[in-house]
Design a protein around this motif. Sequence first.
Motif, PDB file in Angstrom:
ATOM      1  N   PRO A 321       0.808  -1.221   0.000  1.00 12.38           N
ATOM      2  CA  PRO A 321       0.000   0.000   0.000  1.00 12.38           C
ATOM      3  C   PRO A 321       0.843   1.274   0.000  1.00 12.38           C
ATOM      4  CG  PRO A 321       0.051  -0.953   2.188  1.00 12.38           C
ATOM      5  CD  PRO A 321       0.754  -1.936   1.282  1.00 12.38           C
ATOM      6  N   GLU A 322       0.302   2.309  -0.608  1.00  6.18           N
ATOM      7  CA  GLU A 322       0.995   3.597  -0.707  1.00  6.18           C
ATOM      8  C   GLU A 322       0.923   4.387   0.592  1.00  6.18           C
ATOM      9  OE1 GLU A 322       0.941   7.600  -3.571  1.00  6.18           O
ATOM     10  OE2 GLU A 322      -0.760   6.221  -3.571  1.00  6.18           O
ATOM     11  N   LEU A 323      -0.183   4.291   1.328  1.00  4.57           N
ATOM     12  CA  LEU A 323      -0.403   5.143   2.490  1.00  4.57           C
ATOM     13  C   LEU A 323       0.691   5.041   3.550  1.00  4.57           C
ATOM     14  CD1 LEU A 323      -2.157   7.197   3.953  1.00  4.57           C
ATOM     15  CD2 LEU A 323      -3.549   5.298   4.837  1.00  4.57           C
ATOM     16  N   PRO A 324       1.122   3.842   3.968  1.00  2.00           N
ATOM     17  CA  PRO A 324       2.190   3.804   4.986  1.00  2.00           C
ATOM     18  C   PRO A 324       3.479   4.486   4.541  1.00  2.00           C
ATOM     19  CG  PRO A 324       1.133   1.659   4.782  1.00  2.00           C
ATOM     20  CD  PRO A 324       0.632   2.498   3.647  1.00  2.00           C
ATOM     21  N   LYS A 325       3.769   4.430   3.258  1.00  5.76           N
ATOM     22  CA  LYS A 325       4.973   5.102   2.745  1.00  5.76           C
ATOM     23  C   LYS A 325       4.829   6.620   2.861  1.00  5.76           C
ATOM     24  CE  LYS A 325       5.801   1.433  -0.712  1.00  5.76           C
ATOM     25  NZ  LYS A 325       4.507   0.717  -0.586  1.00  5.76           N
ATOM     26  N   ILE A 330       6.231  11.754   5.633  1.00  7.36           N
ATOM     27  CA  ILE A 330       5.810  13.023   6.226  1.00  7.36           C
ATOM     28  C   ILE A 330       6.005  13.040   7.738  1.00  7.36           C
ATOM     29  CG2 ILE A 330       3.806  14.516   6.629  1.00  7.36           C
ATOM     30  CD1 ILE A 330       2.802  13.751   3.852  1.00  7.36           C
ATOM     31  N   TYR A 331       5.701  11.922   8.400  1.00  9.49           N
ATOM     32  CA  TYR A 331       5.731  11.917   9.866  1.00  9.49           C
ATOM     33  C   TYR A 331       6.827  11.030  10.462  1.00  9.49           C
ATOM     34  CZ  TYR A 331       1.264  14.312   9.532  1.00  9.49           C
ATOM     35  OH  TYR A 331       0.281  15.227   9.243  1.00  9.49           O
ATOM     36  N   LYS A 332       7.619  10.419   9.594  1.00 15.89           N
ATOM     37  CA  LYS A 332       8.773   9.621  10.031  1.00 15.89           C
ATOM     38  C   LYS A 332       8.359   8.415  10.888  1.00 15.89           C
ATOM     39  CE  LYS A 332      10.927  12.924   8.010  1.00 15.89           C
ATOM     40  NZ  LYS A 332      11.236  12.755   6.557  1.00 15.89           N
ATOM     41  N   ILE A 333       7.119   7.927  10.680  1.00 19.98           N
ATOM     42  CA  ILE A 333       6.684   6.691  11.331  1.00 19.98           C
ATOM     43  C   ILE A 333       6.994   5.552  10.373  1.00 19.98           C
ATOM     44  CG2 ILE A 333       4.723   5.426  12.279  1.00 19.98           C
ATOM     45  CD1 ILE A 333       3.391   8.129  12.820  1.00 19.98           C
ATOM     46  N   LYS A 334       7.859   4.654  10.767  1.00 23.66           N
ATOM     47  CA  LYS A 334       8.360   3.631   9.856  1.00 23.66           C
ATOM     48  C   LYS A 334       7.223   2.746   9.347  1.00 23.66           C
ATOM     49  CE  LYS A 334      11.851   0.000   9.378  1.00 23.66           C
ATOM     50  NZ  LYS A 334      12.306   0.590   8.088  1.00 23.66           N
ATOM     51  N   ALA A 335       7.184   2.561   8.037  1.00 23.25           N
ATOM     52  CA  ALA A 335       6.166   1.718   7.418  1.00 23.25           C
ATOM     53  C   ALA A 335       6.467   0.253   7.689  1.00 23.25           C
ATOM     54  CB  ALA A 335       6.117   1.967   5.913  1.00 23.25           C
ATOM     55  N   PRO A 336       5.447  -0.573   7.969  1.00 25.45           N
ATOM     56  CA  PRO A 336       5.666  -2.004   8.171  1.00 25.45           C
ATOM     57  C   PRO A 336       6.236  -2.651   6.914  1.00 25.45           C
ATOM     58  CG  PRO A 336       3.503  -1.340   8.978  1.00 25.45           C
ATOM     59  CD  PRO A 336       4.051  -0.178   8.210  1.00 25.45           C
ATOM     60  N   ALA A 337       6.936  -3.765   7.106  1.00 18.26           N
ATOM     61  CA  ALA A 337       7.551  -4.472   5.990  1.00 18.26           C
ATOM     62  C   ALA A 337       6.484  -5.050   5.061  1.00 18.26           C
ATOM     63  CB  ALA A 337       8.463  -5.578   6.531  1.00 18.26           C
ATOM     64  N   GLU A 338       6.819  -5.095   3.800  1.00 13.21           N
ATOM     65  CA  GLU A 338       5.936  -5.662   2.783  1.00 13.21           C
ATOM     66  C   GLU A 338       6.454  -7.038   2.372  1.00 13.21           C
ATOM     67  OE1 GLU A 338       6.042  -2.658  -0.225  1.00 13.21           O
ATOM     68  OE2 GLU A 338       4.577  -1.371   0.789  1.00 13.21           O
ATOM     69  N   PRO A 339       5.575  -7.896   1.827  1.00 13.42           N
ATOM     70  CA  PRO A 339       4.166  -7.680   1.482  1.00 13.42           C
ATOM     71  C   PRO A 339       3.272  -7.711   2.723  1.00 13.42           C
ATOM     72  CG  PRO A 339       4.768  -9.940   0.977  1.00 13.42           C
ATOM     73  CD  PRO A 339       6.037  -9.250   1.404  1.00 13.42           C
ATOM     74  N   ARG A 340       2.179  -6.940   2.673  1.00 16.07           N
ATOM     75  CA  ARG A 340       1.286  -6.806   3.821  1.00 16.07           C
ATOM     76  C   ARG A 340       0.183  -7.858   3.773  1.00 16.07           C
ATOM     77  NH1 ARG A 340       1.142  -2.097   6.462  1.00 16.07           N
ATOM     78  NH2 ARG A 340      -0.059  -3.366   7.934  1.00 16.07           N
ATOM     79  N   ASN A 341       0.552  -9.087   4.049  1.00 19.67           N
ATOM     80  CA  ASN A 341      -0.431 -10.166   4.040  1.00 19.67           C
ATOM     81  C   ASN A 341      -1.434 -10.043   5.176  1.00 19.67           C
ATOM     82  OD1 ASN A 341       0.606 -11.526   1.741  1.00 19.67           O
ATOM     83  ND2 ASN A 341       2.280 -12.315   2.994  1.00 19.67           N
ATOM     84  N   VAL A 409      -3.369  -0.489   9.208  1.00 14.75           N
ATOM     85  CA  VAL A 409      -2.443  -0.214   8.114  1.00 14.75           C
ATOM     86  C   VAL A 409      -1.046   0.090   8.637  1.00 14.75           C
ATOM     87  CG1 VAL A 409      -1.888   1.530   6.357  1.00 14.75           C
ATOM     88  CG2 VAL A 409      -4.158   0.510   6.410  1.00 14.75           C
ATOM     89  N   GLU A 410      -0.977   0.711   9.805  1.00 14.29           N
ATOM     90  CA  GLU A 410       0.318   1.057  10.393  1.00 14.29           C
ATOM     91  C   GLU A 410       0.909  -0.067  11.242  1.00 14.29           C
ATOM     92  OE1 GLU A 410       2.463   3.922  10.013  1.00 14.29           O
ATOM     93  OE2 GLU A 410       1.214   3.657   8.252  1.00 14.29           O
ATOM     94  N   GLY A 411       0.331  -1.282  11.130  1.00 16.59           N
ATOM     95  CA  GLY A 411       0.989  -2.449  11.700  1.00 16.59           C
ATOM     96  C   GLY A 411       0.499  -2.903  13.052  1.00 16.59           C
TER      97      GLY A 411
END
Length: 510
Positions: A321-325, A330-341, A409-411
């Motif tokens: 997904p694009e949103l976590p990136k 913007i907010y420096k909150i690390k995106a969870p690893a992909e793929p997001r099963n 979405v943020e894990g």
Amino acid sequence: MTPISRRGGGRGGVATLICGALAAGGLVAAGVTVLEPGAATASSHREAPLISGTPQYDNTDVYAFVSPDKPDTTTVVANWIPFEEPAGGPNFFTFAEDAQYDIHVDNNGDAQGELVFRYTFKTHVKNGKSFLYNTGPVESLDDPDLNVTQTYDLELLKLKDQHLQSRTKIADDVPVAPSNVGKASMPDYAALRDQAIHPLAGGATTFAGQADDPFFLDLRVFDLLYGGNLSEVGNDTLKGYNVNSVALQLPNHMIQESADQPIVGIWSTTQRKNAQGHFTQVSRLGMPLVNEVVNPIEDKDQFNADAPWNDAQFLENVTNPELPKLIEAIYKIKAPAEPRNDLVDVFLKGVEGLNQPPHVRPSEQLRLNTSIKPTATPKRLGVLDGDNAGFPNGRRLTDDVIDASLQVVEGELLGEKNDLGDAVDTNDKEFEKAFPYVALPTEGSRGPLAKGTTGDADVRNQIGDALQPAGTTSGDDTTLIAASAGAGAAGILLIGGGLMWWRRMRGRAY
């Protein structure tokens, strides 16, 4: 996307449940590979280029929940026409006559609708020579002063592998609750809406009409995620706007495959008649926000024109997904690893042990376990907060799907605990306790009175009289003019059977 407080300690249940399924390999090894090449659809508020220009056909949201006061039934609410400005006359908000508004039920998990409830609408005008929606105070749905009305037919289509098995008309010429023009035009709108609630054979109930938009959220997420510094959170963007709603309450046994398989999938679609006279699907909605924030622009129109059994071609939009990136940038909150099963399991299959049907084919739809009884104290985060009667097990009107979805979405289910949200936790209006549950629409006359007025001037009967044929009026026209001019209001004068408008301007009448 601002910190909020946690609600109790029950939130670990679904995370444990889902993580257990992931560890067992049921999702990664088998669940995703069941998808086959194809297409998919969904819809929300102005979410795709084509549908944003045709609001009458635009699904905004779908809700499905076990009825709180009748737990042996399931209620489905499907909404259309986003951002209805209550005072947006004189052409107020009607369902399209060249559309089929469908509610689909998949009761065996194969991503195909075994039941389709189809609404089709007709518009009726009493006096085509008037520009008015209503010509006086409206006290009933058959009031002669309600100039523009709608009725609908409701059909039940039963299908097997998308082949029609039977078609039954279960309601005919049912009246639609009108747009809430204002307090003068509709002094008791609640009574009008009650008249639009229609019982069906077998214990079902139907409703169609205007309602307050039940979706509560801050849509300023599109301004670089709330201004890029969280300066824009906390405003319910949809406050004061209405939608056109269809609500259908159905006995659980009517939509379940069996008592042993009580999980159903639900979505709605709009089909529009094209120039050749054929109906083409232009909008669809199951899970909220899928087409708004999951799909890129290049996929949105295609996503709005297809069906759940073809949802594979957009799988990457869910697993990557694009949103976590964007949040990370913007907010420096690390995106969870992909793929997001983990997202596939929640949003495309249902949670194993909760609302995932056996032999499920992953697809985008609301999944509801109709055997789970409603709770007397719903929690806005639903399953995340230990309330298994709420989202993503169906969707109640009170469920805060923005906060719940954002946290997932943020894990949240991968051990990345967070309390992200948009700081809009409830709807601006209270929902009703009984069917159709949606709040009454905001009236067109809301807001302050004109400067220098008290609200005591009453020209309603004068307008009604003026619109009658010549010779049927009563009272002194001279008095009417004087009273209207003295109140500073628009006056109407009937002369020689013709309708003349006049207004006072700089001391002269025109």
